[in-house]
Design a protein around this motif. Sequence first.
Motif, mmCIF file in Angstrom:
data_model
loop_
_atom_site.group_PDB
_atom_site.id
_atom_site.type_symbol
_atom_site.label_atom_id
_atom_site.label_comp_id
_atom_site.label_asym_id
_atom_site.label_seq_id
_atom_site.Cartn_x
_atom_site.Cartn_y
_atom_site.Cartn_z
ATOM 1 N N SER A 29 0.891 -1.280 -0.345
ATOM 2 C CA SER A 29 -0.197 -0.379 -0.175
ATOM 3 C C SER A 29 1.377 1.120 0.048
ATOM 4 C CB SER A 29 -1.095 0.036 1.072
ATOM 5 O OG SER A 29 0.198 -0.064 2.527
ATOM 6 N N THR A 30 2.653 1.318 0.243
ATOM 7 C CA THR A 30 2.809 2.318 0.487
ATOM 8 C C THR A 30 2.991 3.458 -1.197
ATOM 9 O OG1 THR A 30 4.390 1.117 1.753
ATOM 10 C CG2 THR A 30 5.328 3.006 0.744
ATOM 11 N N ASP A 31 2.889 4.604 -1.238
ATOM 12 C CA ASP A 31 2.934 4.994 -2.393
ATOM 13 C C ASP A 31 1.600 5.069 -3.148
ATOM 14 O OD1 ASP A 31 5.091 6.831 -1.100
ATOM 15 O OD2 ASP A 31 6.236 5.284 -2.338
ATOM 16 N N THR A 32 0.633 4.685 -2.507
ATOM 17 C CA THR A 32 -0.798 4.210 -3.161
ATOM 18 C C THR A 32 -2.166 5.051 -2.703
ATOM 19 O OG1 THR A 32 -1.470 2.083 -2.354
ATOM 20 C CG2 THR A 32 -0.062 1.963 -3.755
ATOM 21 N N ASN A 33 -2.561 5.300 -3.218
ATOM 22 C CA ASN A 33 -4.485 5.764 -2.786
ATOM 23 C C ASN A 33 -5.334 5.069 -2.665
ATOM 24 O OD1 ASN A 33 -2.465 8.308 -2.932
ATOM 25 N ND2 ASN A 33 -3.128 8.807 -5.410
ATOM 26 N N ASP A 57 -1.812 3.395 2.743
ATOM 27 C CA ASP A 57 -0.481 4.171 3.028
ATOM 28 C C ASP A 57 -1.300 4.998 4.016
ATOM 29 O OD1 ASP A 57 0.584 6.296 3.301
ATOM 30 O OD2 ASP A 57 1.656 5.460 0.673
ATOM 31 N N ILE A 59 0.002 7.986 5.209
ATOM 32 C CA ILE A 59 0.482 9.532 4.488
ATOM 33 C C ILE A 59 -1.158 9.873 3.949
ATOM 34 C CG2 ILE A 59 1.836 10.867 4.318
ATOM 35 C CD1 ILE A 59 2.200 9.792 6.794
ATOM 36 N N ARG A 60 -1.478 8.822 2.990
ATOM 37 C CA ARG A 60 -1.833 9.229 1.551
ATOM 38 C C ARG A 60 -3.102 8.954 1.994
ATOM 39 N NH1 ARG A 60 1.399 8.260 -3.616
ATOM 40 N NH2 ARG A 60 -0.586 8.998 -4.714
ATOM 41 N N THR A 65 -8.050 12.124 4.315
ATOM 42 C CA THR A 65 -8.115 11.562 2.795
ATOM 43 C C THR A 65 -9.811 11.085 3.047
ATOM 44 O OG1 THR A 65 -6.147 11.744 2.327
ATOM 45 C CG2 THR A 65 -7.314 9.844 0.745
#
Length: 80
Positions: A29-33, A57, A59-60, A65
């Motif tokens: 899931s890292t760096d995905t929306n 992720d 953070i995202r 979000t």
Amino acid sequence: KAIEALKNAENVVVLDNPAKKEYPMPIISTDTNETYVGRIRKDINRDNVLHVWCVADQIRVGAATNAVRIAQKWIKREEA
């Protein structure tokens, strides 16, 4: 029905194939929306409970979000 609803949900990826060792792990899931959902199981004691494992992720796709996504859906419903 629940799995089909999840498969059709926006920003959700169903990854649930334990036989092939395919299920959500935080690294994917890292760096995905998207929010990845798997290990989908019916509760053994109650028919109206579903257990899922979700990763995203943070953070995202954190709380902010999700709040924005809910607001966008609400606005679309009001416009319709």
